[in-house]
Motif scaffolding. Sequence first.
Motif, PDB file in Angstrom:
ATOM      1  N   GLN A  59       0.793  -1.230   0.000  1.00 22.37           N
ATOM      2  CA  GLN A  59       0.000   0.000   0.000  1.00 22.37           C
ATOM      3  C   GLN A  59       0.830   1.288   0.000  1.00 22.37           C
ATOM      4  N   PRO A  60       1.804   1.429  -0.937  1.00 21.50           N
ATOM      5  CA  PRO A  60       2.562   2.679  -0.984  1.00 21.50           C
ATOM      6  C   PRO A  60       1.670   3.822  -1.480  1.00 21.50           C
ATOM      7  N   ARG A  61       1.878   4.998  -0.922  1.00 16.43           N
ATOM      8  CA  ARG A  61       1.048   6.163  -1.247  1.00 16.43           C
ATOM      9  C   ARG A  61       1.865   7.128  -2.117  1.00 16.43           C
ATOM     10  N   TYR A  62       1.240   7.612  -3.185  1.00 25.16           N
ATOM     11  CA  TYR A  62       1.872   8.573  -4.092  1.00 25.16           C
ATOM     12  C   TYR A  62       0.981   9.801  -4.204  1.00 25.16           C
ATOM     13  N   ARG A  63       1.553  10.960  -3.987  1.00 26.95           N
ATOM     14  CA  ARG A  63       0.814  12.221  -4.098  1.00 26.95           C
ATOM     15  C   ARG A  63       0.769  12.612  -5.571  1.00 26.95           C
ATOM     16  N   LEU A  64      -0.425  12.672  -6.127  1.00 23.66           N
ATOM     17  CA  LEU A  64      -0.590  13.030  -7.536  1.00 23.66           C
ATOM     18  C   LEU A  64      -0.823  14.515  -7.718  1.00 23.66           C
ATOM     19  N   GLN A 104     -12.726   3.844 -14.551  1.00 24.40           N
ATOM     20  CA  GLN A 104     -12.462   5.151 -15.140  1.00 24.40           C
ATOM     21  C   GLN A 104     -11.603   5.995 -14.190  1.00 24.40           C
ATOM     22  N   ALA A 105     -11.889   5.932 -12.893  1.00 21.61           N
ATOM     23  CA  ALA A 105     -11.113   6.700 -11.906  1.00 21.61           C
ATOM     24  C   ALA A 105      -9.663   6.232 -11.885  1.00 21.61           C
ATOM     25  N   PHE A 106      -9.445   4.919 -11.978  1.00 24.57           N
ATOM     26  CA  PHE A 106      -8.074   4.416 -11.997  1.00 24.57           C
ATOM     27  C   PHE A 106      -7.352   4.863 -13.262  1.00 24.57           C
ATOM     28  N   GLY A 107      -8.044   4.865 -14.379  1.00 21.46           N
ATOM     29  CA  GLY A 107      -7.425   5.308 -15.637  1.00 21.46           C
ATOM     30  C   GLY A 107      -6.880   6.717 -15.531  1.00 21.46           C
ATOM     31  N   LEU A 108      -7.620   7.601 -14.887  1.00 19.30           N
ATOM     32  CA  LEU A 108      -7.179   8.980 -14.695  1.00 19.30           C
ATOM     33  C   LEU A 108      -5.984   9.042 -13.743  1.00 19.30           C
ATOM     34  N   LYS A 109      -6.061   8.320 -12.640  1.00 18.40           N
ATOM     35  CA  LYS A 109      -4.943   8.310 -11.686  1.00 18.40           C
ATOM     36  C   LYS A 109      -3.695   7.694 -12.311  1.00 18.40           C
ATOM     37  N   ARG A 110      -3.891   6.714 -13.170  1.00 18.96           N
ATOM     38  CA  ARG A 110      -2.751   6.086 -13.851  1.00 18.96           C
ATOM     39  C   ARG A 110      -2.017   7.111 -14.724  1.00 18.96           C
ATOM     40  N   LYS A 111      -2.768   7.914 -15.464  1.00 19.97           N
ATOM     41  CA  LYS A 111      -2.153   8.944 -16.307  1.00 19.97           C
ATOM     42  C   LYS A 111      -1.397   9.965 -15.469  1.00 19.97           C
ATOM     43  N   MET A 112      -1.991  10.362 -14.344  1.00 15.26           N
ATOM     44  CA  MET A 112      -1.337  11.336 -13.468  1.00 15.26           C
ATOM     45  C   MET A 112      -0.061  10.742 -12.858  1.00 15.26           C
ATOM     46  N   GLU A 114       1.815   8.318 -14.210  1.00 15.50           N
ATOM     47  CA  GLU A 114       2.802   8.192 -15.296  1.00 15.50           C
ATOM     48  C   GLU A 114       3.488   9.530 -15.592  1.00 15.50           C
ATOM     49  N   LYS A 115       2.758  10.615 -15.473  1.00 16.03           N
ATOM     50  CA  LYS A 115       3.314  11.948 -15.727  1.00 16.03           C
ATOM     51  C   LYS A 115       4.301  12.351 -14.631  1.00 16.03           C
ATOM     52  N   LYS A 116       3.989  12.029 -13.378  1.00 18.51           N
ATOM     53  CA  LYS A 116       4.759  12.549 -12.245  1.00 18.51           C
ATOM     54  C   LYS A 116       5.909  11.650 -11.783  1.00 18.51           C
ATOM     55  N   TYR A 117       5.776  10.331 -11.917  1.00 20.82           N
ATOM     56  CA  TYR A 117       6.759   9.415 -11.349  1.00 20.82           C
ATOM     57  C   TYR A 117       7.476   8.608 -12.432  1.00 20.82           C
ATOM     58  N   PRO A 118       8.772   8.309 -12.224  1.00 19.06           N
ATOM     59  CA  PRO A 118       9.536   7.553 -13.235  1.00 19.06           C
ATOM     60  C   PRO A 118       9.329   6.035 -13.155  1.00 19.06           C
ATOM     61  N   HIS A 119       8.703   5.550 -12.092  1.00 19.82           N
ATOM     62  CA  HIS A 119       8.556   4.108 -11.890  1.00 19.82           C
ATOM     63  C   HIS A 119       7.592   3.487 -12.904  1.00 19.82           C
ATOM     64  N   LYS A 120       7.836   2.219 -13.198  1.00 19.15           N
ATOM     65  CA  LYS A 120       6.921   1.480 -14.065  1.00 19.15           C
ATOM     66  C   LYS A 120       5.671   1.131 -13.262  1.00 19.15           C
ATOM     67  N   LEU A 121       4.500   1.384 -13.830  1.00 21.56           N
ATOM     68  CA  LEU A 121       3.232   1.037 -13.195  1.00 21.56           C
ATOM     69  C   LEU A 121       2.611  -0.132 -13.954  1.00 21.56           C
ATOM     70  N   SER A 122       2.464  -1.256 -13.277  1.00 24.64           N
ATOM     71  CA  SER A 122       1.889  -2.450 -13.899  1.00 24.64           C
ATOM     72  C   SER A 122       0.545  -2.765 -13.257  1.00 24.64           C
ATOM     73  N   VAL A 123      -0.417  -3.077 -14.096  1.00 26.43           N
ATOM     74  CA  VAL A 123      -1.721  -3.528 -13.623  1.00 26.43           C
ATOM     75  C   VAL A 123      -1.785  -5.003 -13.972  1.00 26.43           C
ATOM     76  N   VAL A 124      -1.793  -5.850 -12.938  1.00 27.32           N
ATOM     77  CA  VAL A 124      -1.740  -7.287 -13.173  1.00 27.32           C
ATOM     78  C   VAL A 124      -3.029  -7.964 -12.728  1.00 27.32           C
ATOM     79  N   THR A 125      -3.256  -9.119 -13.303  1.00 26.43           N
ATOM     80  CA  THR A 125      -4.396  -9.954 -12.938  1.00 26.43           C
ATOM     81  C   THR A 125      -3.942 -11.403 -13.030  1.00 26.43           C
ATOM     82  N   PHE A 126      -4.751 -12.310 -12.509  1.00 36.91           N
ATOM     83  CA  PHE A 126      -4.414 -13.725 -12.601  1.00 36.91           C
ATOM     84  C   PHE A 126      -5.343 -14.396 -13.592  1.00 36.91           C
ATOM     85  N   ASP A 127      -4.750 -15.071 -14.567  1.00 34.74           N
ATOM     86  CA  ASP A 127      -5.496 -15.797 -15.587  1.00 34.74           C
ATOM     87  C   ASP A 127      -5.189 -17.287 -15.421  1.00 34.74           C
TER      88      ASP A 127
END
Length: 143
Positions: A59-64, A104-112, A114-127
């Motif tokens: 649960q790391p917190r990032y200020r957008l 939709q809310a996550f999509g917006l936060k994801r863009k924010m 990606e703009k602010k932080y250099p880290h790779k953001l991965s959205v994973v699921t189990f198939d």
Amino acid sequence: MTMRMTTQEFRKTRSRKSKYGNRKVELDGHTFDSQMEARYYQQLVWLKQAKQIKDFKLQPRYRLLDGFEKNGTRHRPIDYIADFEIHNLDGSIEVVDVKGAVTQAFGLKRKMFEKKYPHKLSVVTFDKVHGWIELDKLKKLKR
């Protein structure tokens, strides 16, 4: 004299169903929002024990966006709380969110993010066929 219950006691009496049908899971003293998230945690514990990753955080917190005041109205800050932050052996950091679907809310936060932080953001699921896989890759495979 009337006995009153605290807010926390009241909340425990109410059974709230999750919007997406997830059930909270407790594992190793941590509470996870879903079974899938708890399973990913177990995967990270195994990877750390096998020395495949350096470490991970929950649960790391990032200020957008910082809070601000405009025209006499206070606007609260916008934070993104990811599921995991993985510290790889090469020193890189990967931020992971375990999801069954992207809102939709996550999509917006994801863009924010990606703009602010250099880290790779991965959205994973189990198939069942592919195991742990990024949600975008799974969508492409199912087309």
